[in-house]
Scaffold this motif. Structure first.
Motif, PDB file in Angstrom:
ATOM      1  N   TRP A  47       4.058 -30.221 -11.441  1.00 32.33           N
ATOM      2  CA  TRP A  47       4.058 -31.569 -12.010  1.00 32.33           C
ATOM      3  C   TRP A  47       3.717 -31.514 -13.492  1.00 32.33           C
ATOM      4  O   TRP A  47       2.772 -30.836 -13.903  1.00 32.33           O
TER       5      TRP A  47
ATOM      6  N   ALA B 190       5.999 -37.560 -15.008  1.00 31.94           N
ATOM      7  CA  ALA B 190       5.366 -38.880 -15.047  1.00 31.94           C
ATOM      8  C   ALA B 190       6.181 -39.850 -15.900  1.00 31.94           C
ATOM      9  O   ALA B 190       6.395 -41.006 -15.522  1.00 31.94           O
TER      10      ALA B 190
ATOM     11  N   ILE C  14       1.368 -38.714  -5.587  1.00 26.76           N
ATOM     12  CA  ILE C  14       1.954 -38.905  -6.914  1.00 26.76           C
ATOM     13  C   ILE C  14       1.478 -40.219  -7.522  1.00 26.76           C
ATOM     14  O   ILE C  14       1.167 -40.291  -8.711  1.00 26.76           O
TER      15      ILE C  14
ATOM     16  N   LYS D  45      -1.922 -39.552  -8.759  1.00 32.07           N
ATOM     17  CA  LYS D  45      -1.870 -38.744  -9.978  1.00 32.07           C
ATOM     18  C   LYS D  45      -1.520 -39.607 -11.183  1.00 32.07           C
ATOM     19  O   LYS D  45      -2.130 -39.473 -12.250  1.00 32.07           O
ATOM     20  N   LEU D  46      -0.571 -40.513 -11.010  1.00 33.82           N
ATOM     21  CA  LEU D  46      -0.209 -41.416 -12.096  1.00 33.82           C
ATOM     22  C   LEU D  46      -1.374 -42.343 -12.441  1.00 33.82           C
ATOM     23  O   LEU D  46      -1.627 -42.630 -13.617  1.00 33.82           O
TER      24      LEU D  46
ATOM     25  N   THR E 146      -3.744 -40.400 -14.633  1.00 35.78           N
ATOM     26  CA  THR E 146      -3.298 -39.798 -15.892  1.00 35.78           C
ATOM     27  C   THR E 146      -2.492 -40.701 -16.812  1.00 35.78           C
ATOM     28  O   THR E 146      -2.388 -40.410 -18.002  1.00 35.78           O
ATOM     29  N   TRP E 147      -1.921 -41.767 -16.298  1.00 30.75           N
ATOM     30  CA  TRP E 147      -1.003 -42.543 -17.142  1.00 30.75           C
ATOM     31  C   TRP E 147      -1.752 -43.393 -18.153  1.00 30.75           C
ATOM     32  O   TRP E 147      -2.629 -44.171 -17.797  1.00 30.75           O
TER      33      TRP E 147
ATOM     34  N   MET F  45      -0.442 -39.175 -22.107  1.00 33.37           N
ATOM     35  CA  MET F  45      -0.897 -38.688 -20.818  1.00 33.37           C
ATOM     36  C   MET F  45      -2.261 -38.056 -21.022  1.00 33.37           C
ATOM     37  O   MET F  45      -2.535 -37.450 -22.048  1.00 33.37           O
TER      38      MET F  45
END
Length: 341
Positions: free
Chosen positions: A166, A171, A192, A195-196, A199-200, A325
């Motif tokens: 990834w 992303a 996922i 994770k977004l 981190t987004w 990110m």
């Protein structure tokens, strides 16, 4: 115009005699049709219970896309979906996603239930995008059949994204898909989504469109809203306008409940055979869609000789969608993965 066309098809369906194959499984009827109807483009029913008229095909090859698994004959969709995919493929290439996108299943030529693989994708407004970029060297038809998927999960850990695979570009790709106004949902694996959430650092409100669903670790699923004026298309509830990262829905995936084995059947009870969905279970217009004359593949390939003037897909600038990110942003109130039960 769309309302009159839909009304005409619906009236014809209501006036027509019962379809001779009403009792046959609908997936067999729709799975056997190789070409779309020659009628105006229109979705009928719901994403998981419907059909479509006037579909067009995504060309198998384009400058920034390739269609995969061609033998399935599932590269058909509403013209607005095909236009969106072509726009998205260009934006993906600008984001650095290889030379574009690999497109999986969209819909069958007339939509409807599929013989295998999906419950949705029935009205031409769903499309799968591989988590693998289009390579610089075009894939052959055989490679498109044989090429394996690549999962974004770490198979040694419970619901965890594999950071060796990834990247920030993954992303950006997902969030670019969510940025289009006509896209209502983007389905991804719960890991996922988490994770977004962690981190987004772009527009967090777009994360509300990104919905956690089982599977979807090797591809993500774009779903368009019902097109304006498509009164025969059944809408879904609106998605959250916030990032929805602290929701009970996301947290639920990281509990034992979704992964608990189903209860053992009572050995004293006779097994109940699942009922097959028939044509009678679908919107009335689907009988006429199924029986309608066909349009040739050349005439129905998007960008070819077809009587449709597609409006360009609206898009946010690719560079504006994913510029920040950060892997260290903490996520609160969402359980961390634990060993799978």
């Amino acid at each position: 115009m769309l309302r009159f066309a839909a009304a005409g098809i619906l009236c014809a369906a209501l006036a027509a005699p019962a379809f001779a194959k009403d009792e046959a499984p609908a997936k067999q009827l729709f799975g056997a049709v190789k070409l779309p109807s020659s009628s105006p483009a229109q979705p009928f029913g719901f994403y998981a219970k419907g059909c479509m008229s006037g579909a067009v095909a995504l060309p198998t090859d384009g400058p920034t896309w390739q269609a995969m698994r061609l033998s399935r004959n599932r590269r058909w969709g509403n013209p607005q979906m095909i236009a969106l995919l072509q726009q998205f493929s260009q934006d993906a290439a600008r984001l650095g996603w290889g030379s574009g996108i690999l497109v999986g299943d969209i819909s069958q030529p007339r939509g409807g239930p599929m013989l295998n693989g999906h419950a949705s994708h029935q009205i031409g407004l769903d499309a799968d995008i591989w988590f693998t970029p289009k390579p610089a060297q075009p894939l052959t038809p055989q490679q498109r059949e044989d090429m394996p998927f690549t999962s974004m999960l770490d198979k040694s850990k419970f619901l965890t994204v594999d950071d060796r695979r990834w990247t920030g570009t993954h992303a950006k790709l997902v969030m670019q898909a969510a940025s289009y106004p006509q896209v209502e949902r983007v389905f991804v694996n719960p890991a996922i989504k988490k994770k977004l959430c962690e981190t987004w650092r772009g527009d967090r409100s777009l994360l509300g469109k990104v919905r956690p669903v089982y599977g979807h670790d090797e591809h993500f699923h774009i779903r368009m809203a019902c097109p304006p004026g498509a009164t025969s298309c059944k809408k879904q509830a609106p998605t959250p306008t916030t990032d929805d990262c602290n929701s009970k829905e996301l947290a639920w995936w990281f509990t034992k409940e979704p992964w608990a084995p189903p209860p053992k059947p009572d050995p004293n009870k006779k097994p109940v055979k699942p009922r097959q969905v028939t044509l009678a279970d679908l919107p009335n217009a689907c009988s006429v869609v199924l029986a309608a004359p066909s349009r040739s593949e050349d005439a129905a390939t998007f960008g070819g000789a077809m009587a449709y003037s597609a409006q360009p897909a609206a898009s946010a600038p690719a560079q504006a969608v994913g510029t920040v990110m950060e892997s260290s942003l903490p996520l609160t109130n969402v359980p961390l993965p634990s060993p799978r039960p």
